[in-house]
Every structure is written in C-alpha cells, then in structure tokens.
Design a protein around this motif. Structure first.
Motif, PDB file in Angstrom:
ATOM      1  N   TYR A  32      -0.663   0.986   8.192  1.00 54.04           N
ATOM      2  CA  TYR A  32       0.918   0.968   8.142  1.00 54.04           C
ATOM      3  C   TYR A  32       1.588   0.820   9.492  1.00 54.04           C
ATOM      4  O   TYR A  32       2.126  -0.199   9.692  1.00 54.04           O
ATOM      5  N   LEU A  85      -4.974   5.175   6.344  1.00 61.18           N
ATOM      6  CA  LEU A  85      -3.863   4.634   5.664  1.00 61.18           C
ATOM      7  C   LEU A  85      -2.530   4.552   6.529  1.00 61.18           C
ATOM      8  O   LEU A  85      -1.970   3.645   6.909  1.00 61.18           O
ATOM      9  N   MET A 115       0.998  10.380   3.125  1.00 59.31           N
ATOM     10  CA  MET A 115      -0.304   9.925   3.621  1.00 59.31           C
ATOM     11  C   MET A 115      -1.168  10.910   4.299  1.00 59.31           C
ATOM     12  O   MET A 115      -2.298  10.263   4.692  1.00 59.31           O
ATOM     13  N   THR A 142       0.722  -1.290   0.078  1.00 59.27           N
ATOM     14  CA  THR A 142       0.243  -0.193   0.037  1.00 59.27           C
ATOM     15  C   THR A 142       1.008   1.218  -0.102  1.00 59.27           C
ATOM     16  O   THR A 142       0.736   2.153  -0.959  1.00 59.27           O
ATOM     17  N   GLU A 143       1.806   1.324   1.010  1.00 59.36           N
ATOM     18  CA  GLU A 143       2.577   2.344   0.957  1.00 59.36           C
ATOM     19  C   GLU A 143       3.487   2.511  -0.324  1.00 59.36           C
ATOM     20  O   GLU A 143       3.709   3.813  -0.899  1.00 59.36           O
ATOM     21  N   ARG A 174       1.318   3.626  -3.404  1.00 55.22           N
ATOM     22  CA  ARG A 174       0.667   4.858  -3.190  1.00 55.22           C
ATOM     23  C   ARG A 174       1.886   5.878  -3.883  1.00 55.22           C
ATOM     24  O   ARG A 174       1.439   7.025  -4.024  1.00 55.22           O
ATOM     25  N   TYR A 211      -4.781  11.081   3.517  1.00 56.88           N
ATOM     26  CA  TYR A 211      -5.730   9.825   3.548  1.00 56.88           C
ATOM     27  C   TYR A 211      -5.807   9.201   4.783  1.00 56.88           C
ATOM     28  O   TYR A 211      -4.967   8.477   5.306  1.00 56.88           O
TER      29      TYR A 211
END
Length: 530
Positions: free
Chosen positions: A325, A321, A315, A193-194, A197, A318
């Motif tokens: 993490y 998120l 992030m 995800t990180e 992104r 967002y």
C-alpha cells in the motif's frame, strides 16, 4: 471499532524498498541503453516515437497523485458515494481533449505549449502563461511531495523525492514512461487490494449509498451534487488534459495522432479503475469507523492519515500488504514529480533559454539534465516549507485552482475563437485570475456550513478506550475538508467581514475563472477589434 494498529514488518520494508530500487533501476537502464541518443528533444519528448500503452500509463500517473490516493477515500467517507460521478466527468473531458485540443497541439509539434501563445497573440501573454505555470507547478509539487509525510515520516519522504529527482535529471522522458507503467499498476493494485481485503466485513450500504444520485439540486453552494461533480469536473479535467503542459508534452511524444488518441482513452479506463477503487475504499472506511471516527477520537492528527491508519489496522496480520500500500502511495508522488520536473524543464529551456542563446544540441541536453536536478531540489525545498506552514497546504490547492481555470480559458479563446485579440486575452486572463481568487478567498474566510456540505453521520460512541489509549476528544465529529465546514468561534475581523459571503462548491473554483476569462476576453476583443 479500531484497536491497536500494527507496525511495519520486515516484509513490508522489503516490498517498499523494492519499489524504490526497481523504479531507480528502470531509469538507470533506460538512460544507459539510450546514452548514444543526445539532444534536448530526445530528453524531453522521446523524439516523438512512443506508442500508446506507455504514454497512457504516464497520463494516468501524472495527476493521480499521492494526494488523490489519500484523500479521495476520505471524501467518500465524509460525504458519500456520489463522488463516483467524477467518472462521467473524466469521460467527457477526455473526449473533448482528444478531439479538440490534442490534434491541434500534436500537429503544431511544440515542446512547450506556451510557444503557441506567442504565435497566436504576443510574447507578453506567453511570458504571463509561463510565470503562472511555474508558480503553480512549484507549489503543487511541494504539496505532492509533502502529503505522504503526514501518513509516514519525512526521512522516507525525501528519499522518494531524491529518487524522483535523480530519475528525471539523468534519464528524461524515455525513462519516465516505463517507470510510470510500473507505478500505475501499483496504484490500481494498492487501492483494489486494500478494498477487497475489507470486503469480508459488513458494509452498511443503506447509509453509504445515501448520497448516490440523491441530489440534482442546482444550488452552486452545495458541495457535491450531480451538477457540481459533472459540470465542475468536466471543466477542471478538460483543462488538465487539454491544456496542461505536462499532459500535452506527454501525448505529443506519441508516434502519431492515432496513438495519442488511443493513449488518452486507455488512460480513461485507468482513471475509472482508480476512482472506483478509491470509492470502494471510502466505503470500507465508513463501514469500520462510522461509530469511532479516528480523527475526532485523536487516533490520527489529519484526515490524510485515515487510509494509512485503516491499512495498518486491518492488515496487521498480513506481512507485506501494508508495504504494498505505502509503495503505491509513494509511487503517486514519484510519478507525478518525475513528469512535472520534465515539463518544467521543457518550458524553461524552450521559452526562457533557447530564444536568447545559441547553445549547441549537446550543451542544451546537458542543460536539460541540470535543470531537472535543480527543479527536483527546489521541489524538495518547497515540501520542507509546506511542513513548517500548515496553512500553506490549503494555499497550494487554492493557487492550483486559481491558475488552471483562467489558463484553460486563454487556450480555449486562442484555439476556438479566431477573432479574439491579445488585448482581449490579457484582460480575460487577469479577470479570470481575480475572479477565481475572490471565490477561493471567500471560501477560506467564510467556510461553507454543514447544511451546504451535508456530511455523513460520524460518532465516537463506539470507541474502545482500553484499546485506543490515544483518544483525546469527546466533541462531536469534525468533517475534514479542504475548507472547514464551520466558522471558528474566535473569528477574526476578516471572518466578520465575510460573514454574509456564501461560498460556492470547490468544484466550481476553476470554472469561475474560465468563464470570466472567456466572457471578458470576447467582449474586449469585440470592442477593440483587430
């Protein structure tokens, strides 16, 4: 160019708290549904009735810790993408472990692998192995619990450690398995995800890929080359998956050798996914911060804070998120500590208590849970000690390297060399520990030079001081590593004595101990005979 980083929103706290609640709930549920099944064997190995999938996730999460998630991307940030060659090391190590060591230990059926050392050699070697294992496990877990505190805060840290302790002490191996399924998914999800992104931003692949397959230099002093990453990586990870108590205890809980072998290869896919995601996250770090290194600029106080800083930086718009993490980072701590508490309890019960008592099955089960609670509290204490002694962080990593290599040599001699006797093994173990200790201390007192580590170029020229008010240094960027890349100007007498010492790559620390143990063990055994 970094600006002001964000802070946790309500959604982030909900995601993070939800992970803790869900992990604890899984343990409570499994403990309740299996309350009628008593006995230490059920508590420690699940009665050897588990299938491949849950066991594979446990194998993944045991040694893919919060330290891995925080430091692997920073390693790529500092030294390049050649680090991905560890995927090859994983493949060879899993093959060796699944074809040689796993079938051997599975058929023996011992809860503690140190039972084999007494069966093969004598009780002295068994006790030496137990002592080294307990020392390594306690120090290693103190580091694992403390590591996320550098990125977050100690209050949240100890809450996670407490969840891990309660989880292990009440519900044992059956509860750990499904919970680690959840945590392994979180680890892969948080890194991917990180990374994806940040894919929207331009990544300078020409510089980032500079180290890929660019060095076949056989010089063992080089930090990262094809040879250090493959040879050193294979030796190190073969020791982890072939002869580590935590991993062996995990895969012997499978219902058959076939299930155990499948679990190890599924685990291999998970290791590769985490490594590739970590490498890509390191690319993102370099893409964003190569012209304003947060460590040099004083935006973070330790290299372990680089990834959390990146997450909060990119992030901040967002909600949820960042919480995802940090939930994954703490899952790394929770899963590792849960499994190692279980393995340390197994060794204590089987090797140090059972041979000297005649306790009933019910009493042994209660004692198992009490030991798990005790070791959990002890690990929390070790984390507190690590927080007070910054230099101990390096010491813990060094101790792990010193112990794992020689012990891998001991088990290799026992399994593959039938002519080796107890005198040879004792001599080999002592020689291996001393050899590993020498190279580790040499690297500590005489750190490798930048010519050997070859860090990527980092500057602070692009820092925006109006949006980075905490900037405190204009010195050239330092390269955070396990060992510093330059010797301090105020060198002590010890540093002066070690001035001529050439430090080998940290990836070779373990294999030095393994080779010393093997060579000395074989020679002494041939000289002394049966």
């Amino acid at each position: 160019m970094p600006g002001e980083v964000g802070s946790f929103a309500v959604a982030d706290y909900l995601v993070f708290g939800g992970m803790l609640v869900l992990s604890a709930a899984i343990g409570v549920y499994k403990g309740w549904t299996s309350r009628d099944q008593s006995g230490s064997r059920h508590f420690l190995t699940g009665n050897r009735k588990l299938t491949a999938l849950p066991v594979s996730t446990s194998l993944i999460t045991t040694f893919m810790t919060s330290v891995t998630l925080l430091t692997n991307p920073v390693e790529v940030y500092n030294y390049g993408g050649i680090f991905v060659l560890l995927c090859f090391s994983y493949t060879v190590a899993i093959f060796v472990s699944s074809e040689i060591f796993m079938p051997f230990f599975y058929r023996l059926g011992f809860t503690s692998i140190y039972e084999y050392l007494e069966l093969r050699f004598n009780r002295t070697i068994r006790l030496l192995g137990i002592l080294l294992f307990m020392l390594q496990t306690m120090l290693f877990n103190g580091l694992i619990i403390y590591a996320p505190a550098l990125a977050l805060n100690q209050g949240m840290l100890y809450s996670v450690a407490a969840v891990s302790d309660i989880h292990s002490s009440h519900h044992g191996h059956n509860a750990i398995m499904p919970d680690q399924c959840l945590q392994s998914c979180q680890k892969v999800q948080l890194t991917s995800t990180e990374a994806f992104r940040k894919q929207k931003q331009n990544i300078n692949l020409k510089i980032i890929l500079l180290m890929w397959f660019s060095s076949f230099d056989p010089n063992p002093l080089r930090r990262h080359t094809f040879w250090t990453l493959t040879i050193g990586g294979v030796a190190g990870w073969s020791g982890v998956y072939g002869t580590s108590q935590a991993q062996v205890q995990t895969y012997i809980s499978c219902k058959s050798v076939t299930h155990a072998r499948v679990a190890m290869y599924i685990n291999l896919l998970g290791l590769m996914c985490i490594m590739l995601s970590s490498v890509f996250a390191g690319f993102c770090l370099y893409s964003i911060y190569k012209n304003c290194d947060p460590l040099t600029a004083g935006l973070v106080s330790a290299s372990d804070q680089m990834m959390p800083y990146l997450v909060m930086d990119i992030m901040k718009g967002y909600p949820g998120l960042p919480g995802l993490y940090f939930a994954g980072v703490y899952s790394g701590t929770l899963s590792t500590v849960s499994c190692t508490i279980n393995s340390l309890t197994a060794v204590t019960l089987v090797d140090l208590i059972k041979p000297y008592t005649t306790l009933s099955t019910k009493h042994l089960s209660i004692l198992s849970k009490g030991l798990s609670l005790f070791y959990g509290l002890l690990f929390i204490g070790m984390a507190g000690l690590a927080s007070l002694m910054g230099g101990m962080m390096e010491a813990v990593v060094i101790v792990s390297g010193i112990i794992q290599g020689p012990m891998f040599g001991v088990f290799t001699l026992g399994v593959l060399c039938p002519f080796v006797n107890s005198k040879g093994v004792v001599s080999g173990l002592v020689s291996g520990v001393l050899a590993s200790l020498c190279v580790c201390l040499g690297a500590l007192f005489s750190p490798p030079t930048p010519e050997m580590t070859r860090p990527l170029p980092l500057t602070t020229a692009g820092c925006n001081f109006t949006t980075s008010p905490n900037w405190t240094s204009t010195a050239p960027p330092t390269q955070p590593t396990l060992f510093a890349t330059t010797v301090s100007h105020n060198s002590s007498d010890i540093h002066q004595l070690a001035e001529g010492w050439q430090s080998i790559s940290y990836l070779y620390f373990g294999i030095v101990g393994t080779l010393a143990c093997l060579i000395v063990g074989v020679i002494v055994s041939l000289l002394t005979g049966k």
